[in-house]
Design an enzyme around this catalytic site. Structure first.
Site, PDB file in Angstrom:
ATOM      1  N   LYS A  13       2.139   3.046  19.630  1.00 31.25           N
ATOM      2  CA  LYS A  13       1.173   4.163  19.599  1.00 31.25           C
ATOM      3  C   LYS A  13      -0.235   3.644  19.314  1.00 31.25           C
ATOM      4  O   LYS A  13      -1.189   3.999  19.997  1.00 31.25           O
ATOM      5  CB  LYS A  13       1.569   5.187  18.516  1.00 31.25           C
ATOM      6  N   ARG A  88       4.678  14.614  12.137  1.00 34.66           N
ATOM      7  CA  ARG A  88       5.833  13.767  11.874  1.00 34.66           C
ATOM      8  C   ARG A  88       7.039  14.576  11.429  1.00 34.66           C
ATOM      9  O   ARG A  88       8.069  14.008  11.074  1.00 34.66           O
ATOM     10  CB  ARG A  88       5.479  12.777  10.778  1.00 34.66           C
ATOM     11  N   ARG A 125       4.738  -8.116  13.699  1.00 34.07           N
ATOM     12  CA  ARG A 125       3.358  -7.614  13.761  1.00 34.07           C
ATOM     13  C   ARG A 125       2.481  -8.284  12.698  1.00 34.07           C
ATOM     14  O   ARG A 125       2.901  -8.495  11.573  1.00 34.07           O
ATOM     15  CB  ARG A 125       3.329  -6.103  13.558  1.00 34.07           C
ATOM     16  N   ARG A 158       1.698  -5.972   7.371  1.00 37.95           N
ATOM     17  CA  ARG A 158       1.602  -4.686   6.699  1.00 37.95           C
ATOM     18  C   ARG A 158       2.673  -4.581   5.612  1.00 37.95           C
ATOM     19  O   ARG A 158       3.780  -5.055   5.819  1.00 37.95           O
ATOM     20  CB  ARG A 158       1.768  -3.559   7.730  1.00 37.95           C
ATOM     21  N   ARG A 169      11.885   3.505   7.547  1.00 43.10           N
ATOM     22  CA  ARG A 169      10.973   4.180   8.485  1.00 43.10           C
ATOM     23  C   ARG A 169      11.701   4.643   9.743  1.00 43.10           C
ATOM     24  O   ARG A 169      11.452   5.739  10.256  1.00 43.10           O
ATOM     25  CB  ARG A 169       9.819   3.243   8.858  1.00 43.10           C
TER      26      ARG A 169
HETATM   27  P1  AP5 Z   1       1.844  -0.793  17.296  1.00 42.78           P
HETATM   28  O1  AP5 Z   1       0.967  -0.407  18.428  1.00 42.78           O
HETATM   29  O2  AP5 Z   1       1.215  -1.195  16.028  1.00 42.78           O
HETATM   30  O3  AP5 Z   1       2.955   0.365  17.056  1.00 42.78           O
HETATM   31  P2  AP5 Z   1       2.837   1.785  16.386  1.00 42.78           P
HETATM   32  O4  AP5 Z   1       3.656   2.728  17.207  1.00 42.78           O
HETATM   33  O5  AP5 Z   1       1.430   2.130  16.108  1.00 42.78           O
HETATM   34  O6  AP5 Z   1       3.660   1.489  15.051  1.00 42.78           O
HETATM   35  P3  AP5 Z   1       3.336   1.858  13.539  1.00 42.78           P
HETATM   36  O7  AP5 Z   1       4.198   0.948  12.704  1.00 42.78           O
HETATM   37  O8  AP5 Z   1       1.871   1.860  13.271  1.00 42.78           O
HETATM   38  O9  AP5 Z   1       3.903   3.307  13.474  1.00 42.78           O
HETATM   39  P4  AP5 Z   1       4.262   4.079  12.244  1.00 42.78           P
HETATM   40  O10 AP5 Z   1       4.440   5.418  12.833  1.00 42.78           O
HETATM   41  O11 AP5 Z   1       5.412   3.562  11.456  1.00 42.78           O
HETATM   42  O12 AP5 Z   1       3.041   3.825  11.222  1.00 42.78           O
HETATM   43  P5  AP5 Z   1       1.778   4.671  10.814  1.00 42.78           P
HETATM   44  O13 AP5 Z   1       0.686   3.740  10.554  1.00 42.78           O
HETATM   45  O14 AP5 Z   1       1.580   5.815  11.719  1.00 42.78           O
HETATM   46  O15 AP5 Z   1       2.807  -1.968  17.815  1.00 42.78           O
HETATM   47  C1  AP5 Z   1       3.762  -2.574  16.960  1.00 42.78           C
HETATM   48  C2  AP5 Z   1       3.870  -4.070  17.289  1.00 42.78           C
HETATM   49  O16 AP5 Z   1       4.382  -4.214  18.601  1.00 42.78           O
HETATM   50  C3  AP5 Z   1       2.525  -4.815  17.282  1.00 42.78           C
HETATM   51  O17 AP5 Z   1       2.716  -6.105  16.779  1.00 42.78           O
HETATM   52  C4  AP5 Z   1       2.132  -4.883  18.775  1.00 42.78           C
HETATM   53  O18 AP5 Z   1       1.334  -6.018  19.066  1.00 42.78           O
HETATM   54  C5  AP5 Z   1       3.496  -4.945  19.449  1.00 42.78           C
HETATM   55  N1  AP5 Z   1       3.499  -4.271  20.763  1.00 42.78           N
HETATM   56  C6  AP5 Z   1       2.814  -3.142  21.121  1.00 42.78           C
HETATM   57  N2  AP5 Z   1       3.079  -2.828  22.413  1.00 42.78           N
HETATM   58  C7  AP5 Z   1       3.967  -3.769  22.861  1.00 42.78           C
HETATM   59  C8  AP5 Z   1       4.627  -3.991  24.112  1.00 42.78           C
HETATM   60  N3  AP5 Z   1       4.428  -3.158  25.154  1.00 42.78           N
HETATM   61  N4  AP5 Z   1       5.470  -5.045  24.219  1.00 42.78           N
HETATM   62  C9  AP5 Z   1       5.681  -5.871  23.154  1.00 42.78           C
HETATM   63  N5  AP5 Z   1       5.084  -5.750  21.950  1.00 42.78           N
HETATM   64  C10 AP5 Z   1       4.241  -4.692  21.801  1.00 42.78           C
HETATM   65  O19 AP5 Z   1       2.276   5.306   9.413  1.00 42.78           O
HETATM   66  C11 AP5 Z   1       2.492   4.471   8.288  1.00 42.78           C
HETATM   67  C12 AP5 Z   1       2.974   5.318   7.117  1.00 42.78           C
HETATM   68  O20 AP5 Z   1       1.955   6.274   6.752  1.00 42.78           O
HETATM   69  C13 AP5 Z   1       4.223   6.167   7.357  1.00 42.78           C
HETATM   70  O21 AP5 Z   1       5.424   5.440   7.188  1.00 42.78           O
HETATM   71  C14 AP5 Z   1       4.041   7.269   6.304  1.00 42.78           C
HETATM   72  O22 AP5 Z   1       4.377   6.802   5.026  1.00 42.78           O
HETATM   73  C15 AP5 Z   1       2.540   7.507   6.350  1.00 42.78           C
HETATM   74  N6  AP5 Z   1       2.155   8.564   7.306  1.00 42.78           N
HETATM   75  C16 AP5 Z   1       1.382   8.419   8.422  1.00 42.78           C
HETATM   76  N7  AP5 Z   1       1.260   9.591   9.075  1.00 42.78           N
HETATM   77  C17 AP5 Z   1       1.978  10.481   8.353  1.00 42.78           C
HETATM   78  C18 AP5 Z   1       2.279  11.862   8.526  1.00 42.78           C
HETATM   79  N8  AP5 Z   1       1.812  12.550   9.579  1.00 42.78           N
HETATM   80  N9  AP5 Z   1       3.052  12.475   7.592  1.00 42.78           N
HETATM   81  C19 AP5 Z   1       3.531  11.809   6.516  1.00 42.78           C
HETATM   82  N10 AP5 Z   1       3.300  10.502   6.291  1.00 42.78           N
HETATM   83  C20 AP5 Z   1       2.542   9.843   7.208  1.00 42.78           C
HETATM   84 MG    MG Z   2       0.273   2.441  14.370  1.00 42.53          MG
END
Ligand code: AP5
Ligand code: MG
Length: 213
Positions: A13, A88, A125, A158, A169
């Site tokens: 994402k 979420r 990552r 991270r 997660r």
């Molecule tokens: P990346 O693009 O970073 O993936 P992502 O989908 O953004 O993954 P996240 O880990 O950021 O998602 P998340 O939902 O767990 O975390 P968030 O920060 O939102 O890609 C991942 C890896 O893959 C990278 O190394 C990249 O280079 C590689 N990659 C990308 N595309 C690729 C491809 N095509 N092929 C191969 N490799 C590839 O949330 C973190 C925390 O915040 C949550 O756990 C929660 O505690 C809190 N939080 C956030 N939003 C909320 C909410 N709405 N409600 C409650 N808590 C929340």
């Molecule tokens: Mg992300």
């Protein structure tokens, strides 16, 4: 208008929101990034959220809605907003509906990736603590190991990319977030895009979907 970019942790994402905002001028709003900023600054929200995030659980809905309203308020109503990481759960999806007069959701695009690929992506990552750039040790390595290509800072892992947090997660996603796919399906807003393959190919598929909205 809002385009919800949804999918499991590691689905890409953030990677795709960055490409789409750089190339198409869309605004990106990542609730995870906003929360990490609060943690880094040591705000009251950051103090509550930090430990919850590290475990891989969801931060309370009221905190998220406060962040969402704050961040959306800074974006003009005519902009295309890519919403990464919100909603979420069903309650957050319903709350988002209350903003529909000014910021209607036009689509919820689901980046679909298998669990094994997600684990490999999250474990490998690396992120830049200064400029926020994201890399992967094998899939998207920096030119110099451990160093950010853009600003030369030392890359980090991270806090929630440790094996025990990754498992939590992914389970939280299945239990709480996956039901929003059905929520948007019933509204005729659900779109699915394969999240495997080259980021460039996925970008083109996403752009085609957004252009058609
Ligand atoms: P990346 O693009 O970073 O993936 P992502 O989908 O953004 O993954 P996240 O880990 O950021 O998602 P998340 O939902 O767990 O975390 P968030 O920060 O939102 O890609 C991942 C890896 O893959 C990278 O190394 C990249 O280079 C590689 N990659 C990308 N595309 C690729 C491809 N095509 N092929 C191969 N490799 C590839 O949330 C973190 C925390 O915040 C949550 O756990 C929660 O505690 C809190 N939080 C956030 N939003 C909320 C909410 N709405 N409600 C409650 N808590 C929340
Ligand atoms: Mg992300």
């Amino acid at each position: 208008m809002i385009v919800v970019l949804t999918g499991a942790p590691g689905a890409g994402k953030g990677t795709q929101a960055e490409l789409l905002s750089q190339r198409c001028g869309y605004k990106k709003l990542s609730t995870g990034d906003a929360l990490r900023k609060h943690v880094k600054l040591g705000t009251d929200i950051g103090k509550v959220a930090g430990a919850i995030m590290e475990k891989g659980e969801l931060v309370p809905d009221d905190v998220l809605f406060k962040i969402l309203k704050e961040e959306l308020g800074a974006i003009g109503a005519t902009e295309v907003v890519l919403l990464d990481g919100y909603p979420r759960n069903i309650s957050q999806a319903e709350t988002l509906e209350t903003l529909k007069a000014t910021q209607p959701v036009k689509a919820a695009i689901h980046l679909e990736v298998d669990r094994n690929d997600l684990i490999a992506r999250l474990s490998g990552r690396r992120v830049c603590p200064s400029c926020g750039s994201t890399f992967h040790v094998t899939e998207n390595p920096p030119k110099k190991a451990g160093i950010c290509d853009k600003c030369s800072s030392q890359l980090n892992q991270r806090a929630d990319d440790k094996p025990e947090s990754i498992g939590v997660r992914l389970d939280v996603y299945e239990k709480n977030t996956r039901p929003i796919l059905d929520f948007y399906g019933k509204k005729g807003l659900y779109k699915k895009v394969a999240g495997i393959g080259q980021p460039e190919t996925i970008y083109k598929s996403l752009k085609t979907v957004i252009d058609a909205l």
